[in-house]
Design a protein around this motif. Structure first.
Motif, PDB file in Angstrom:
ATOM      1  N   ILE A 258       0.706  -1.335  -0.044  1.00 55.37           N
ATOM      2  CA  ILE A 258       0.152  -0.118   0.163  1.00 55.37           C
ATOM      3  C   ILE A 258       0.869   1.396  -0.049  1.00 55.37           C
ATOM      4  N   GLU A 259       1.891   1.266   0.794  1.00 55.47           N
ATOM      5  CA  GLU A 259       2.869   2.421   0.873  1.00 55.47           C
ATOM      6  C   GLU A 259       3.532   2.609  -0.403  1.00 55.47           C
ATOM      7  N   LEU A 260       3.964   1.616  -1.086  1.00 57.49           N
ATOM      8  CA  LEU A 260       4.586   1.593  -2.387  1.00 57.49           C
ATOM      9  C   LEU A 260       3.741   1.936  -3.442  1.00 57.49           C
ATOM     10  N   PHE A 261       2.440   1.561  -3.285  1.00 59.84           N
ATOM     11  CA  PHE A 261       1.510   2.046  -4.397  1.00 59.84           C
ATOM     12  C   PHE A 261       1.467   3.290  -4.386  1.00 59.84           C
ATOM     13  N   GLU A 262       1.067   4.105  -3.104  1.00 57.47           N
ATOM     14  CA  GLU A 262       1.085   5.622  -3.086  1.00 57.47           C
ATOM     15  C   GLU A 262       2.226   6.314  -3.576  1.00 57.47           C
ATOM     16  N   GLU A 263       3.413   5.666  -3.409  1.00 59.07           N
ATOM     17  CA  GLU A 263       4.773   6.295  -3.955  1.00 59.07           C
ATOM     18  C   GLU A 263       4.774   6.112  -5.511  1.00 59.07           C
ATOM     19  N   PHE A 264       4.646   4.938  -6.057  1.00 59.44           N
ATOM     20  CA  PHE A 264       5.022   4.699  -7.527  1.00 59.44           C
ATOM     21  C   PHE A 264       3.753   4.611  -8.112  1.00 59.44           C
ATOM     22  N   HIS A 265       2.580   4.403  -7.980  1.00 60.43           N
ATOM     23  CA  HIS A 265       1.501   4.083  -8.746  1.00 60.43           C
ATOM     24  C   HIS A 265       1.691   3.180  -9.839  1.00 60.43           C
ATOM     25  N   PRO A 266       2.095   1.973  -9.625  1.00 57.85           N
ATOM     26  CA  PRO A 266       2.172   1.034 -10.735  1.00 57.85           C
ATOM     27  C   PRO A 266       0.901   0.647 -11.623  1.00 57.85           C
ATOM     28  N   GLU A 267       1.411   0.188 -12.755  1.00 59.94           N
ATOM     29  CA  GLU A 267       0.200  -0.056 -13.643  1.00 59.94           C
ATOM     30  C   GLU A 267      -0.395  -1.246 -13.229  1.00 59.94           C
ATOM     31  N   LEU A 268       0.267  -2.303 -12.563  1.00 62.94           N
ATOM     32  CA  LEU A 268      -0.318  -3.617 -12.593  1.00 62.94           C
ATOM     33  C   LEU A 268       0.365  -3.764 -11.117  1.00 62.94           C
ATOM     34  N   VAL A 269      -0.781  -4.600 -10.301  1.00 67.28           N
ATOM     35  CA  VAL A 269      -0.175  -5.124  -8.991  1.00 67.28           C
ATOM     36  C   VAL A 269      -0.769  -6.698  -9.244  1.00 67.28           C
ATOM     37  N   ILE A 270       0.489  -7.486  -8.774  1.00 65.87           N
ATOM     38  CA  ILE A 270       0.211  -9.119  -8.696  1.00 65.87           C
ATOM     39  C   ILE A 270       0.442  -9.290  -7.128  1.00 65.87           C
ATOM     40  N   THR A 271      -0.613  -9.603  -6.700  1.00 64.16           N
ATOM     41  CA  THR A 271      -0.318 -10.094  -5.081  1.00 64.16           C
ATOM     42  C   THR A 271      -1.005 -11.554  -4.862  1.00 64.16           C
ATOM     43  N   ASP A 272      -0.026 -11.675  -3.697  1.00 64.57           N
ATOM     44  CA  ASP A 272      -0.756 -13.257  -3.073  1.00 64.57           C
ATOM     45  C   ASP A 272      -1.701 -12.667  -2.437  1.00 64.57           C
ATOM     46  N   VAL A 273      -2.511 -13.779  -1.936  1.00 66.60           N
ATOM     47  CA  VAL A 273      -3.844 -13.701  -1.307  1.00 66.60           C
ATOM     48  C   VAL A 273      -3.497 -13.862   0.306  1.00 66.60           C
TER      49      VAL A 273
END
Length: 74
Positions: free
Chosen positions: A38-53
């Motif tokens: 979440i912190e990195l998303f706010e900083e970098f705004h990536p175009e795609l997120v691949i996440t473990d559940v």
């Protein structure tokens, strides 16, 4: 090329996904848990997120909800 975030608490999975994504020319940012993502998303705004559940602290579903709260079109 796109900036892609990989979120997984298993470093072996992170490495494998990073190698695949970078091999086709994309840039990668990595997080080992949902809160970090979440912190990195706010900083970098990536175009795609691949996440473990299933992750400790903040799981993948909570992470996705938080990201969509930050950027609804994500």
């Amino acid at each position: 090329m796109a900036l892609i975030m990989i979120v997984d608490d298993d470093p072996h999975i992170q490495l494998a996904l990073r190698q695949i994504v970078e091999s086709v020319g994309h840039r990668v940012v990595e997080a080992s848990n949902g809160q970090e993502a979440i912190e990195l998303f706010e900083e970098f705004h990536p175009e795609l997120v691949i996440t473990d559940v299933f992750m400790p602290q903040t799981d993948g579903i909570e992470t996705i909800r938080a990201i969509r709260h930050i950027q609804p079109e994500a």
